[in-house]
Design a protein around this motif. Structure first.
Motif, short mmCIF file in Angstrom:
data_model
loop_
_atom_site.label_atom_id
_atom_site.label_comp_id
_atom_site.label_asym_id
_atom_site.label_seq_id
_atom_site.Cartn_x
_atom_site.Cartn_y
_atom_site.Cartn_z
N MET A 1 21.00 -10.28 -36.71
CA MET A 1 21.72 -9.03 -36.61
C MET A 1 21.11 -8.14 -35.53
N ARG A 2 19.78 -8.10 -35.48
CA ARG A 2 19.12 -7.27 -34.48
C ARG A 2 19.44 -7.75 -33.07
N GLU A 3 19.43 -9.08 -32.88
CA GLU A 3 19.71 -9.64 -31.56
C GLU A 3 21.11 -9.27 -31.07
N ARG A 4 22.06 -9.15 -31.98
CA ARG A 4 23.45 -8.87 -31.62
C ARG A 4 23.83 -7.40 -31.85
N ASP A 5 22.82 -6.58 -32.16
CA ASP A 5 23.03 -5.15 -32.39
C ASP A 5 24.08 -4.89 -33.47
N ILE A 6 23.95 -5.62 -34.57
CA ILE A 6 24.85 -5.48 -35.71
C ILE A 6 24.11 -4.71 -36.80
N THR A 7 24.78 -3.72 -37.37
CA THR A 7 24.19 -2.96 -38.47
C THR A 7 25.12 -2.94 -39.66
N GLY A 8 24.56 -2.80 -40.83
CA GLY A 8 25.34 -2.73 -42.05
C GLY A 8 26.01 -1.37 -42.21
N VAL A 9 27.04 -1.34 -43.04
CA VAL A 9 27.76 -0.10 -43.31
C VAL A 9 27.09 0.59 -44.50
N THR A 10 26.78 1.87 -44.33
CA THR A 10 26.18 2.66 -45.40
C THR A 10 27.23 3.63 -45.90
N ARG A 11 27.56 3.53 -47.16
CA ARG A 11 28.62 4.37 -47.71
C ARG A 11 28.09 5.71 -48.22
N ARG A 12 26.84 5.75 -48.62
CA ARG A 12 26.29 7.00 -49.14
C ARG A 12 25.11 7.42 -48.30
N LYS A 13 24.92 8.71 -48.24
CA LYS A 13 23.80 9.24 -47.48
C LYS A 13 22.53 9.07 -48.29
N ARG A 14 21.47 8.67 -47.59
CA ARG A 14 20.17 8.56 -48.25
C ARG A 14 19.53 9.93 -48.22
N ARG A 15 18.97 10.30 -49.31
CA ARG A 15 18.37 11.62 -49.46
C ARG A 15 16.86 11.47 -49.47
N SER A 16 16.20 12.07 -48.54
CA SER A 16 14.74 11.97 -48.46
C SER A 16 14.11 13.22 -49.05
N LEU A 17 13.06 13.01 -49.82
CA LEU A 17 12.33 14.13 -50.41
C LEU A 17 11.13 14.55 -49.57
N THR A 18 10.82 13.78 -48.53
CA THR A 18 9.65 14.08 -47.71
C THR A 18 9.97 15.22 -46.75
N ARG A 19 9.47 16.39 -47.07
CA ARG A 19 9.65 17.56 -46.23
C ARG A 19 8.27 18.19 -46.00
#
Length: 131
Positions: A1-19
């Motif tokens: 996937m990396r070689e062909r610049d393919i990425t997966g579809v993300t349906r929900r936003k990831r929420r990070s707590l690191t602030r």
């Protein structure tokens, strides 16, 4: 996937707590990516996660012993302020298994760079580490 610049579809936003706090000075990294320990009570790693509930978010702070892979301290609340991680560390220390000078490792989030946590780490005779 990396070689062909393919990425997966993300349906929900990831929420990070690191602030990170704006003026916080992170501790040195004493772990150096070595997430192993020869004996229990020498190295702990901490993190916070969130759990969706019908009444809103619930936050869970944990401290994991790297020798046993056991959660030795935890705390849950409807907030993720510094007291959440302090309470979890107090529980870990109260179980009587932490050695003097134990390394307490975490990310650089505001809860972990707080003065409240640093005071508790100092009071318990532990050493803070951040990656």
């Amino acid at each position: 996937m990396r070689e062909r610049d393919i990425t997966g579809v993300t349906r929900r936003k990831r929420r990070s707590l690191t602030r990170p706090a704006k003026k916080a000075v992170p501790a040195h990294d004493l772990i150096g990516r070595d997430f192993t320990a020869a004996d229990p009570g020498l190295k702990l790693v901490g993190d916070i996660t969130y759990i969706p509930t019908d009444k809103g978010w619930l936050y869970l702070a944990t401290w994991l012993d790297l020798a046993t892979r056991e959660i030795v301290g935890y705390s849950m609340a409807d907030h993720h302020r510094a007291s959440l991680v302090v309470d979890a560390l107090t529980m870990a220390a109260g179980r009587g298994r932490l050695q003097t000078g134990c390394i307490v490792h975490s990310d650089r989030g505001a809860e972990y760079t707080s003065d409240e946590l640093r005071r508790e780490i100092s009071r318990l005779g532990l050493r803070q580490s951040m990656g």
